[in-house]
Write a protein that holds these residues in place. Sequence first.
Motif, PDB file in Angstrom:
ATOM      1  N   ASP A 120       0.848  -1.183   0.000  1.00  0.00           N
ATOM      2  CA  ASP A 120       0.000   0.000   0.000  1.00  0.00           C
ATOM      3  C   ASP A 120       0.892   1.244   0.000  1.00  0.00           C
ATOM      4  OD1 ASP A 120       0.979   0.220   2.600  1.00  0.00           O
ATOM      5  OD2 ASP A 120      -0.922  -0.277   3.565  1.00  0.00           O
ATOM      6  N   GLY A 121       0.291   2.409   0.095  1.00  0.00           N
ATOM      7  CA  GLY A 121       1.065   3.644   0.052  1.00  0.00           C
ATOM      8  C   GLY A 121       2.089   3.744   1.167  1.00  0.00           C
ATOM      9  N   ASP A 122       1.709   3.317   2.376  1.00  0.00           N
ATOM     10  CA  ASP A 122       2.664   3.356   3.488  1.00  0.00           C
ATOM     11  C   ASP A 122       3.826   2.402   3.233  1.00  0.00           C
ATOM     12  OD1 ASP A 122       1.121   5.207   4.826  1.00  0.00           O
ATOM     13  OD2 ASP A 122       0.083   3.708   6.045  1.00  0.00           O
ATOM     14  N   GLY A 123       3.524   1.247   2.633  1.00  0.00           N
ATOM     15  CA  GLY A 123       4.582   0.293   2.331  1.00  0.00           C
ATOM     16  C   GLY A 123       5.577   0.837   1.327  1.00  0.00           C
ATOM     17  N   ALA A 141       6.230   4.011   0.901  1.00  0.00           N
ATOM     18  CA  ALA A 141       6.982   5.060   1.593  1.00  0.00           C
ATOM     19  C   ALA A 141       8.070   4.478   2.484  1.00  0.00           C
ATOM     20  CB  ALA A 141       6.022   5.919   2.418  1.00  0.00           C
ATOM     21  N   ARG A 142       7.798   3.336   3.107  1.00  0.00           N
ATOM     22  CA  ARG A 142       8.841   2.688   3.909  1.00  0.00           C
ATOM     23  C   ARG A 142       9.936   2.106   3.022  1.00  0.00           C
ATOM     24  NH1 ARG A 142       4.226   1.030   6.891  1.00  0.00           N
ATOM     25  NH2 ARG A 142       4.148  -0.932   5.712  1.00  0.00           N
ATOM     26  N   PRO A 179      11.995   5.744   1.255  1.00  0.00           N
ATOM     27  CA  PRO A 179      11.639   6.895   2.106  1.00  0.00           C
ATOM     28  C   PRO A 179      11.970   8.250   1.499  1.00  0.00           C
ATOM     29  CG  PRO A 179      13.602   5.784   2.937  1.00  0.00           C
ATOM     30  CD  PRO A 179      13.057   4.916   1.847  1.00  0.00           C
ATOM     31  N   ARG A 190       3.511  10.968  -2.973  1.00  0.00           N
ATOM     32  CA  ARG A 190       2.821   9.845  -2.351  1.00  0.00           C
ATOM     33  C   ARG A 190       2.284   8.900  -3.423  1.00  0.00           C
ATOM     34  NH1 ARG A 190       1.787   7.247   2.676  1.00  0.00           N
ATOM     35  NH2 ARG A 190      -0.235   6.162   2.490  1.00  0.00           N
TER      36      ARG A 190
END
Length: 326
Positions: free
Chosen positions: A82-85, A87-88, A91, A96
């Motif tokens: 997902d988007g958070d994944g 970003a991790r 970084p 986004r």
Amino acid sequence: MSRAVLVELGAVAHAPIARSYATLIERSLDEHAALVALAGAEALIRKDGWYDAFRTGPALAAAVADAEARGRDFGVRFDVLDGDGVARLEPHLTERMAGAVHWSDTWTVREPAALVAAYADAFVAAGGTLVQGEAAVPRAAGAGWRVMAGARPIEAAEVVIATGPWAAGMTRALGYRLPLFVKRGYHMHYAGEPGRPLGNWLADLETGYLLAPMRKGIRLTTGAELALQDAPATPRQLALDEAVARRMFPLGARLDPAPWMGSRPCTADMLPVIGPAPRHRGLWFAFGHGHQGLTLGPVTGRLLAEMITGEAPVVNPRPFFATRFV
């Protein structure tokens, strides 16, 4: 005829082509692995896959559905971030993403030219002879063939035409009219900003470019350009992609004096031509691999060697014979 019917007919026609193509793709890593080990080139290979990133939810959902179909039909493995994944994972992205599809089985190459050179060195070390020159069209000579590599004549019982986009001209001179064309592409290397590295191969598919961490820097690769092989370079696509990429990731200065341009040799059905020349004994074809020349080179070489020496071929070669066009 409605668009829906046209799409359905296209899928029916594409299915056997995809199945034939898959027989080569599924052997590609095994054949590269043997050559990588022989050449001692492990440092040039990464085995952690690549990522297709998407900016919007609908595009991501469509890509996941497509990946699931590939998994069912061909056993292709993948993960979804997902988007958070994303970003991790990366970084230092400055935009986004909605998410990404991670093709986990894929290998990537840190420097393709160095890998090819390592393979060539291993060939010579194993007893092979490497002759460099501008090869001319093969001509019959006695019971075999003569090829002029520059001013040097080379004679052999068996000759393989594996000249990529130049195969069209060579085969035409021998009387063949194969439906060959080129898709051109461009790339450029960029410096990275200190402390803000790109960690993975990342394709921005809604725009149409790829960023890749290479030995020389961060490589930006464009999509395909349909043009004549000898037409002047038109790197406008690179400039447009670079503008978008700079908004997504902190690219530094260009490192190459000019964009690299390459012509990918393609066939009308997008399957390579591998096998005997239909009307010439001892002459063999190996071209038309499109964007997958490096990927499919080793398995193509093995398949040809097996056919030439009369061994059982590693895959069924008939879907790749030139007779489908002649």
